[in-house]
Design an enzyme around this catalytic site. Structure first.
Site, PDB file in Angstrom:
ATOM      1  N   CYS A  48      -5.485   6.352   1.239  1.00 60.02           N
ATOM      2  CA  CYS A  48      -5.334   4.856   1.595  1.00 60.02           C
ATOM      3  C   CYS A  48      -4.134   5.355   2.622  1.00 60.02           C
ATOM      4  O   CYS A  48      -3.490   6.229   2.740  1.00 60.02           O
ATOM      5  CB  CYS A  48      -4.859   4.136   0.297  1.00 60.02           C
ATOM      6  SG  CYS A  48      -3.323   4.770  -0.482  1.00 60.02           S
ATOM      7  N   PRO A  49      -3.897   4.212   3.183  1.00 56.71           N
ATOM      8  CA  PRO A  49      -2.934   4.229   4.245  1.00 56.71           C
ATOM      9  C   PRO A  49      -1.292   4.746   3.923  1.00 56.71           C
ATOM     10  O   PRO A  49      -0.787   5.631   4.765  1.00 56.71           O
ATOM     11  CB  PRO A  49      -2.491   2.764   4.427  1.00 56.71           C
ATOM     12  CG  PRO A  49      -3.784   2.108   4.519  1.00 56.71           C
ATOM     13  CD  PRO A  49      -4.225   2.621   3.237  1.00 56.71           C
TER      14      PRO A  49
END
Length: 102
Positions: A9-10
């Site tokens: 994820c980011p």
């Protein structure tokens, strides 16, 4: 079946870990061997070996950003989905990925 995956994820923390856990548990529930590599702020954790990738029937990318060292997976059947998908329904993700190789 043998399944490997990459989650990211980011920020590479919460959703990365939750998705990895969901894939592992769902795969085990369905009777498959699953190993998931986590990529994020801490780098690559639980790195997949060349042998694990070669032996995998399918690869699942549950990611929101580019997979690091993606060339390791060249030639493999890859199922790419958003990182939230296995958190919502890991069993469906596993089944959909396996459907690609049948």
């Amino acid at each position: 079946m043998k399944i490997v995956g990459v989650t990211s994820c980011p920020t590479g923390v919460a959703h990365t870990n939750m998705a990895a856990k969901a894939l592992t548990k769902s795969g085990e529930k369905l009777g498959h061997m699953v190993k998931v590599e986590k990529q994020g702020a801490l780098g690559i954790q639980n790195r997949l070996t060349k042998q694990e990738i070669e032996e995998a029937d399918v690869v699942i990318f549950a990611v929101e950003q580019k997979v690091r060292e993606e060339e390791r997976f060249t030639g493999k059947t890859i199922y790419k989905i958003p990182v939230a998908a296995p958190i919502k329904n890991g069993v469906k993700v596993i089944e959909d990925a396996l459907a690609l190789i049948k």
